[in-house]
Design a protein around this motif. Structure first.
Motif, PDB file in Angstrom:
ATOM      1  N   LYS A 485      74.462 -13.080  50.898  1.00  0.00           N
ATOM      2  CA  LYS A 485      73.081 -12.692  50.596  1.00  0.00           C
ATOM      3  C   LYS A 485      72.977 -11.180  50.429  1.00  0.00           C
ATOM      4  CE  LYS A 485      68.517 -12.297  52.708  1.00  0.00           C
ATOM      5  NZ  LYS A 485      68.521 -10.837  52.551  1.00  0.00           N
ATOM      6  N   GLU A 486      73.638 -10.431  51.297  1.00  0.00           N
ATOM      7  CA  GLU A 486      73.585  -8.972  51.228  1.00  0.00           C
ATOM      8  C   GLU A 486      74.166  -8.465  49.905  1.00  0.00           C
ATOM      9  OE1 GLU A 486      74.676 -10.716  53.808  1.00  0.00           O
ATOM     10  OE2 GLU A 486      73.065 -10.334  55.235  1.00  0.00           O
ATOM     11  N   GLU A 487      75.318  -9.031  49.522  1.00  0.00           N
ATOM     12  CA  GLU A 487      75.940  -8.612  48.263  1.00  0.00           C
ATOM     13  C   GLU A 487      75.043  -8.931  47.067  1.00  0.00           C
ATOM     14  OE1 GLU A 487      79.556 -10.866  49.134  1.00  0.00           O
ATOM     15  OE2 GLU A 487      80.687  -9.056  48.648  1.00  0.00           O
ATOM     16  N   ILE A 488      74.397 -10.119  47.114  1.00  0.00           N
ATOM     17  CA  ILE A 488      73.518 -10.509  46.000  1.00  0.00           C
ATOM     18  C   ILE A 488      72.272  -9.631  45.964  1.00  0.00           C
ATOM     19  CG2 ILE A 488      72.026 -12.364  45.126  1.00  0.00           C
ATOM     20  CD1 ILE A 488      74.164 -14.356  45.981  1.00  0.00           C
ATOM     21  N   ASP A 489      71.741  -9.309  47.147  1.00  0.00           N
ATOM     22  CA  ASP A 489      70.577  -8.405  47.187  1.00  0.00           C
ATOM     23  C   ASP A 489      70.927  -7.037  46.608  1.00  0.00           C
ATOM     24  OD1 ASP A 489      68.983  -9.522  50.303  1.00  0.00           O
ATOM     25  OD2 ASP A 489      68.989 -10.316  48.264  1.00  0.00           O
ATOM     26  N   ASN A 490      72.103  -6.522  46.974  1.00  0.00           N
ATOM     27  CA  ASN A 490      72.546  -5.227  46.433  1.00  0.00           C
ATOM     28  C   ASN A 490      72.757  -5.312  44.918  1.00  0.00           C
ATOM     29  OD1 ASN A 490      72.508  -3.912  48.909  1.00  0.00           O
ATOM     30  ND2 ASN A 490      74.623  -4.479  49.396  1.00  0.00           N
ATOM     31  N   LEU A 491      73.278  -6.457  44.477  1.00  0.00           N
ATOM     32  CA  LEU A 491      73.485  -6.660  43.041  1.00  0.00           C
ATOM     33  C   LEU A 491      72.151  -6.623  42.292  1.00  0.00           C
ATOM     34  CD1 LEU A 491      75.236  -7.409  40.578  1.00  0.00           C
ATOM     35  CD2 LEU A 491      74.996  -9.813  41.252  1.00  0.00           C
ATOM     36  N   LYS A 492      71.126  -7.241  42.867  1.00  0.00           N
ATOM     37  CA  LYS A 492      69.800  -7.247  42.216  1.00  0.00           C
ATOM     38  C   LYS A 492      69.289  -5.815  42.028  1.00  0.00           C
ATOM     39  CE  LYS A 492      68.449 -11.704  44.236  1.00  0.00           C
ATOM     40  NZ  LYS A 492      67.616 -12.350  45.266  1.00  0.00           N
ATOM     41  N   ILE A 493      69.431  -5.021  43.062  1.00  0.00           N
ATOM     42  CA  ILE A 493      68.974  -3.630  42.966  1.00  0.00           C
ATOM     43  C   ILE A 493      69.826  -2.867  41.955  1.00  0.00           C
ATOM     44  CG2 ILE A 493      68.628  -1.471  44.241  1.00  0.00           C
ATOM     45  CD1 ILE A 493      68.203  -3.180  46.777  1.00  0.00           C
ATOM     46  N   ALA A 494      71.133  -3.130  41.966  1.00  0.00           N
ATOM     47  CA  ALA A 494      72.021  -2.458  41.015  1.00  0.00           C
ATOM     48  C   ALA A 494      71.659  -2.812  39.574  1.00  0.00           C
ATOM     49  CB  ALA A 494      73.473  -2.843  41.307  1.00  0.00           C
ATOM     50  N   MET A 495      71.285  -4.069  39.332  1.00  0.00           N
ATOM     51  CA  MET A 495      70.926  -4.486  37.971  1.00  0.00           C
ATOM     52  C   MET A 495      69.653  -3.772  37.495  1.00  0.00           C
ATOM     53  SD  MET A 495      73.212  -6.484  36.766  1.00  0.00           S
ATOM     54  CE  MET A 495      72.309  -6.792  35.253  1.00  0.00           C
ATOM     55  N   LEU A 496      68.831  -3.346  38.428  1.00  0.00           N
ATOM     56  CA  LEU A 496      67.618  -2.605  38.060  1.00  0.00           C
ATOM     57  C   LEU A 496      67.914  -1.130  37.781  1.00  0.00           C
ATOM     58  CD1 LEU A 496      65.160  -4.029  40.753  1.00  0.00           C
ATOM     59  CD2 LEU A 496      65.185  -4.627  38.322  1.00  0.00           C
ATOM     60  N   LEU A 497      68.963  -0.605  38.430  1.00  0.00           N
ATOM     61  CA  LEU A 497      69.183   0.848  38.409  1.00  0.00           C
ATOM     62  C   LEU A 497      70.461   1.309  37.696  1.00  0.00           C
ATOM     63  CD1 LEU A 497      68.260   1.612  42.153  1.00  0.00           C
ATOM     64  CD2 LEU A 497      66.833   2.075  40.159  1.00  0.00           C
ATOM     65  N   TYR A 498      71.319   0.356  37.268  1.00  0.00           N
ATOM     66  CA  TYR A 498      72.657   0.778  36.828  1.00  0.00           C
ATOM     67  C   TYR A 498      72.639   1.704  35.612  1.00  0.00           C
ATOM     68  CZ  TYR A 498      72.633  -2.678  32.993  1.00  0.00           C
ATOM     69  OH  TYR A 498      72.342  -3.394  31.865  1.00  0.00           O
ATOM     70  N   ASP A 499      71.638   1.610  34.752  1.00  0.00           N
ATOM     71  CA  ASP A 499      71.577   2.447  33.555  1.00  0.00           C
ATOM     72  C   ASP A 499      70.604   3.617  33.707  1.00  0.00           C
ATOM     73  OD1 ASP A 499      72.268   0.352  30.624  1.00  0.00           O
ATOM     74  OD2 ASP A 499      73.517   1.760  31.741  1.00  0.00           O
ATOM     75  N   ILE A 500      70.180   3.914  34.933  1.00  0.00           N
ATOM     76  CA  ILE A 500      69.187   4.953  35.154  1.00  0.00           C
ATOM     77  C   ILE A 500      69.702   6.323  34.701  1.00  0.00           C
ATOM     78  CG2 ILE A 500      69.876   5.585  37.512  1.00  0.00           C
ATOM     79  CD1 ILE A 500      66.265   4.903  36.528  1.00  0.00           C
ATOM     80  N   GLY A 501      71.027   6.498  34.713  1.00  0.00           N
ATOM     81  CA  GLY A 501      71.619   7.771  34.282  1.00  0.00           C
ATOM     82  C   GLY A 501      71.411   8.054  32.812  1.00  0.00           C
ATOM     83  N   ASN A 502      71.155   7.030  31.998  1.00  0.00           N
ATOM     84  CA  ASN A 502      70.900   7.231  30.568  1.00  0.00           C
ATOM     85  C   ASN A 502      69.669   8.102  30.319  1.00  0.00           C
ATOM     86  OD1 ASN A 502      73.092   5.780  29.694  1.00  0.00           O
ATOM     87  ND2 ASN A 502      71.971   3.856  29.499  1.00  0.00           N
ATOM     88  N   LEU A 503      68.763   8.125  31.289  1.00  0.00           N
ATOM     89  CA  LEU A 503      67.537   8.931  31.148  1.00  0.00           C
ATOM     90  C   LEU A 503      67.837  10.428  31.201  1.00  0.00           C
ATOM     91  CD1 LEU A 503      65.258   6.735  33.401  1.00  0.00           C
ATOM     92  CD2 LEU A 503      64.937   7.097  30.964  1.00  0.00           C
ATOM     93  N   LEU A 504      69.030  10.788  31.638  1.00  0.00           N
ATOM     94  CA  LEU A 504      69.411  12.198  31.708  1.00  0.00           C
ATOM     95  C   LEU A 504      70.202  12.651  30.478  1.00  0.00           C
ATOM     96  CD1 LEU A 504      70.514  12.387  35.468  1.00  0.00           C
ATOM     97  CD2 LEU A 504      68.278  12.928  34.483  1.00  0.00           C
ATOM     98  N   LEU A 505      70.491  11.711  29.566  1.00  0.00           N
ATOM     99  CA  LEU A 505      71.251  12.040  28.357  1.00  0.00           C
ATOM    100  C   LEU A 505      70.318  12.431  27.216  1.00  0.00           C
ATOM    101  CD1 LEU A 505      73.895   9.146  28.443  1.00  0.00           C
ATOM    102  CD2 LEU A 505      74.129  11.482  29.308  1.00  0.00           C
ATOM    103  N   PRO A 506      70.825  13.112  26.191  1.00  0.00           N
ATOM    104  CA  PRO A 506      69.982  13.488  25.044  1.00  0.00           C
ATOM    105  C   PRO A 506      69.351  12.252  24.397  1.00  0.00           C
ATOM    106  CG  PRO A 506      72.082  14.650  24.963  1.00  0.00           C
ATOM    107  CD  PRO A 506      72.204  13.643  26.068  1.00  0.00           C
ATOM    108  N   PRO A 507      68.044  12.236  24.183  1.00  0.00           N
ATOM    109  CA  PRO A 507      67.354  11.053  23.639  1.00  0.00           C
ATOM    110  C   PRO A 507      67.911  10.576  22.296  1.00  0.00           C
ATOM    111  CG  PRO A 507      65.774  12.659  24.454  1.00  0.00           C
ATOM    112  CD  PRO A 507      67.111  13.318  24.473  1.00  0.00           C
ATOM    113  N   ASN A 508      68.312  11.517  21.421  1.00  0.00           N
ATOM    114  CA  ASN A 508      68.785  11.133  20.083  1.00  0.00           C
ATOM    115  C   ASN A 508      70.141  10.424  20.101  1.00  0.00           C
ATOM    116  OD1 ASN A 508      66.512  12.197  18.882  1.00  0.00           O
ATOM    117  ND2 ASN A 508      67.429  14.230  18.623  1.00  0.00           N
ATOM    118  N   LEU A 509      70.835  10.500  21.216  1.00  0.00           N
ATOM    119  CA  LEU A 509      72.165   9.909  21.312  1.00  0.00           C
ATOM    120  C   LEU A 509      72.127   8.397  21.063  1.00  0.00           C
ATOM    121  CD1 LEU A 509      75.159  10.476  22.000  1.00  0.00           C
ATOM    122  CD2 LEU A 509      74.593  10.052  24.399  1.00  0.00           C
TER     123      LEU A 509
END
Length: 630
Positions: A485-509
């Motif tokens: 359950k803990e691993e699946i809960d962490n996975l759910k949060i990761a699926m929401l946040l895994y691409d959050i770093g894209n917001l720091l890249l140049p928009p036109n990319l």
């Protein structure tokens, strides 16, 4: 002219006048009588036209029913009520011919709501509609179907006795005291050339005109057509909401029904329970005995659920080897008893080739564990997987939702990221997202919505609702590997946040239609590091999620980034994020390519088995998606 001659002349003239008056009277009487006859004929023709018009309206009523989406019983009830009372008919009913191990019988499937049937039901105590009616040879009903012809009988007593041989004589005599019913007319009903039953009409007349016979036969034909169309509609509707393999309801129907049950539960302040069930070791069964045996195991569970369910319970196959059951009006104690009965029946049911199977079961109760249905489904799921983690083949009761649920952690993380301005957003957009996260809306739906909106800031082609699909797919895949359950809960949060770093890249990319330069590729490869270093590291309560995101672009053969990890060095949750992300990226439109259809995307995934992904992971993922596409 003499006196007598004058008198005779006067008499003659009087006689002529009398003759004229007499003949005028005859002419007048003749005209009067002709007018009376004409008026009578007009009245008769008017009545005939009125009857014909009513008949046409009744037929039109059936046509309207056929064009509607009403269930068969509703259609037939409307049909019998539309003819009753219009032509001296006191009652009408539709009887269906059935068969079981005890032989053939008749059952009422629709009857008009009138004083005649109400009086009979009062006398019989046990209403005709709830009875198993006899279907005996040489009865009016048998001959009607067997000879395919309309029959009228004035022997009311024998007709009733034929379908209710157990009727008491005093009851029959009391029914027959009503002299208004003079005859019973039975018309055969055939659907697709097979006997369906009988359309029976109770008439106030002994006679039956040819025109009436024609009308009743025509009316019966329209009923047959209405039944055919209604049955077809029901079949199509059933296929749309049922699972093809098991015959249980599918996920779509379950979710719609669940909404209605929540409304009912809140209105009457009555709890209901949800049982979540997962077949144990399906993969092992498939690998050992083949998928045919796996399907047989799934169908066996479905049959157990059907045989153990009350008429008001709703069982559904949610996908793969997962099932849910809704128990209206049942609290947690009763639900645990029901779940244990299901578990035991599954364990004791022998299956050809396999032998015996088991299932892990979880139970949660609305209004006891939570008044939020999303929480209830989550708790049911957690309890079910706790049963798996504790050894399988057992029932676990959920615990009430606490303050540290994965949704709470994810909401807090998003608020932290947004309000502390860890990512570049306009003030208005920042306020919009914060308001959503702080609203009273179901937390899971808010999280999916916020994640979608953030993704759309750098990927304009991202479809609203895409994040939820990714999370649900990732969770379904994780369950196939018995993650905790803990691993699946962490996975759910990761699926929401895994691409959050894209917001720091140049928009036109992300809008480029030409091939990426080495510099562009370098920037993209840095987004997991950016996400961790710049955004997530300071958030202490999601530290267990960070390794998942940090490694979600590592390839199975060690060619990924950023750390060149390989094989089991890569967390299983990270591998799941990568394969789910790749699949949904392939079926989404991109500036530099068209989207692929799901089967095409699966072929791309398969080609990288053993290179980008663990082959076992690919096999399970493909099976999962193909099942969803059925």
């Amino acid at each position: 002219m003499g006196f007598f001659d004058k008198i005779n002349e006067v008499r003659r003239k009087i006689s002529e006048v009398e003759d004229n008056i007499y003949h005028g009277k005859e002419d007048y009487l003749e005209i009067y009588e002709r007018n009376l006859q004409l008026e009578k004929e007009i009245e008769e023709r008017t009545k005939e036209l009125d009857v014909a018009n009513k008949r046409m309206l009744s037929l039109q009523n059936i046509l309207d029913m056929m064009n509607s989406a009403k269930p068969l019983r509703n259609v037939l009830e409307t049909v019998v009520n539309s003819i009753q009372g219009e032509f001296g008919y006191l009652h009408s009913t539709i009887l269906k011919k059935e068969i079981d191990t005890n032989g053939e019988y008749l059952v009422v499937v629709a009857e008009a709501d009138d004083i005649t049937i109400k009086r009979a039901d009062d006398i019989l105590k046990n209403p005709i509609q709830s009875r198993r009616l006899a279907y005996t040879k040489n009865s009016v009903f048998y001959n009607t179907i067997n000879d395919k012809k309309l029959i009228q009988t004035t022997d009311i007593g024998s007709t009733l006795k034929a379908i209710m041989p157990d009727i008491e004589e005093n009851q029959l005599e009391e029914i027959l005291q009503d002299k208004s019913v003079r005859s019973i007319i039975t018309i055969p009903l055939y659907v697709l050339e097979k006997p369906f039953g009988i359309f029976a009409v109770f008439s106030s007349r002994d006679d039956l005109a040819d025109s009436e016979t024609d009308f009743l036969n025509m009316y019966a034909q329209q009923i047959e057509l209405a039944i055919t169309i209604a049955n077809l509609f029901e079949k199509v509707k059933e296929q749309a909401v049922t699972d093809g393999l098991t015959g249980l309801y599918n996920r779509r129907y379950f979710e719609e029904y669940l909404k209605k049950e929540v409304i009912r539960s809140l209105r009457v302040n009555q709890p209901f329970s949800v049982i979540g069930l997962d077949l144990d070791y399906l993969k092992k069964i498939n690998d050992t005995y083949g998928h045919t045996s796996g399907d047989l195991a799934i169908k066996t569970i479905a049959e157990v659920l059907k045989s153990n369910a009350r008429s008001i319970d709703t069982a559904a196959r949610m996908g793969g080897e997962e099932f849910n059951i809704i128990l209206p009006g049942v609290g947690s104690e009763g639900a645990m008893i029901a779940a244990e009965r299901i578990r035991k029946t599954i364990e004791e049911t022998p299956i050809e080739t396999i032998g015996h199977i088991t299932a892990s079961i979880g139970v949660a109760t609305f209004l006891e564990h939570s008044d939020n249905i999303e929480d209830i489904l989550e708790l049911t799921d957690q309890a079910m997987y706790l049963s798996k983690r504790n050894g399988r083949n057992q029932v676990t009761l959920a615990k009430p939702m606490d303050e540290t649920s994965w949704q709470e952690l994810a909401v807090s993380a998003f608020l932290d990221i947004i309000n502390k301005k860890k990512i570049p957003l306009s003030e208005d957009f920042r306020n919009e997202l914060s308001s959503k996260l702080l609203s009273s809306t179901t937390q899971s739906e808010v999280l999916y919505s916020v994640a979608d909106l953030l993704t759309q800031t750098y990927n304009s082609m991202h479809i609203q609702g895409g994040v939820k699909l990714k999370v649900l797919t990732a969770v379904s895949l994780a369950k196939r590997f018995d993650l905790s359950k803990e691993e699946i809960d962490n996975l759910k949060i990761a699926m929401l946040l895994y691409d959050i770093g894209n917001l720091l890249l140049p928009p036109n990319l992300f809008k480029k239609t030409e091939p990426l330069t080495p510099e562009d590729k370098q920037l993209i490869q840095e987004h997991p590091i950016l996400a961790v270093r710049e955004i997530l590291n300071p958030i202490t309560y999601i530290q267990d999620v960070i390794p998942i995101i940090e490694s979600h672009h590592e390839n199975w053969d060690g060619t990924g980034y950023p750390a060149k990890l390989s094989h089991d060095e890569i967390p299983m949750t990270s591998q799941i994020v990568l394969i789910v992300d790749a699949f949904f990226a392939l079926i989404e439109q991109r500036p530099y390519r068209d989207k692929l259809e799901p089967p095409q995307a699966l072929e791309v995934i398969k080609k990288d088995a053993g290179i980008k992904w663990n082959k076992t992971l690919v096999d399970e993922f493909v099976a999962l998606i193909e099942n969803e596409l059925k």
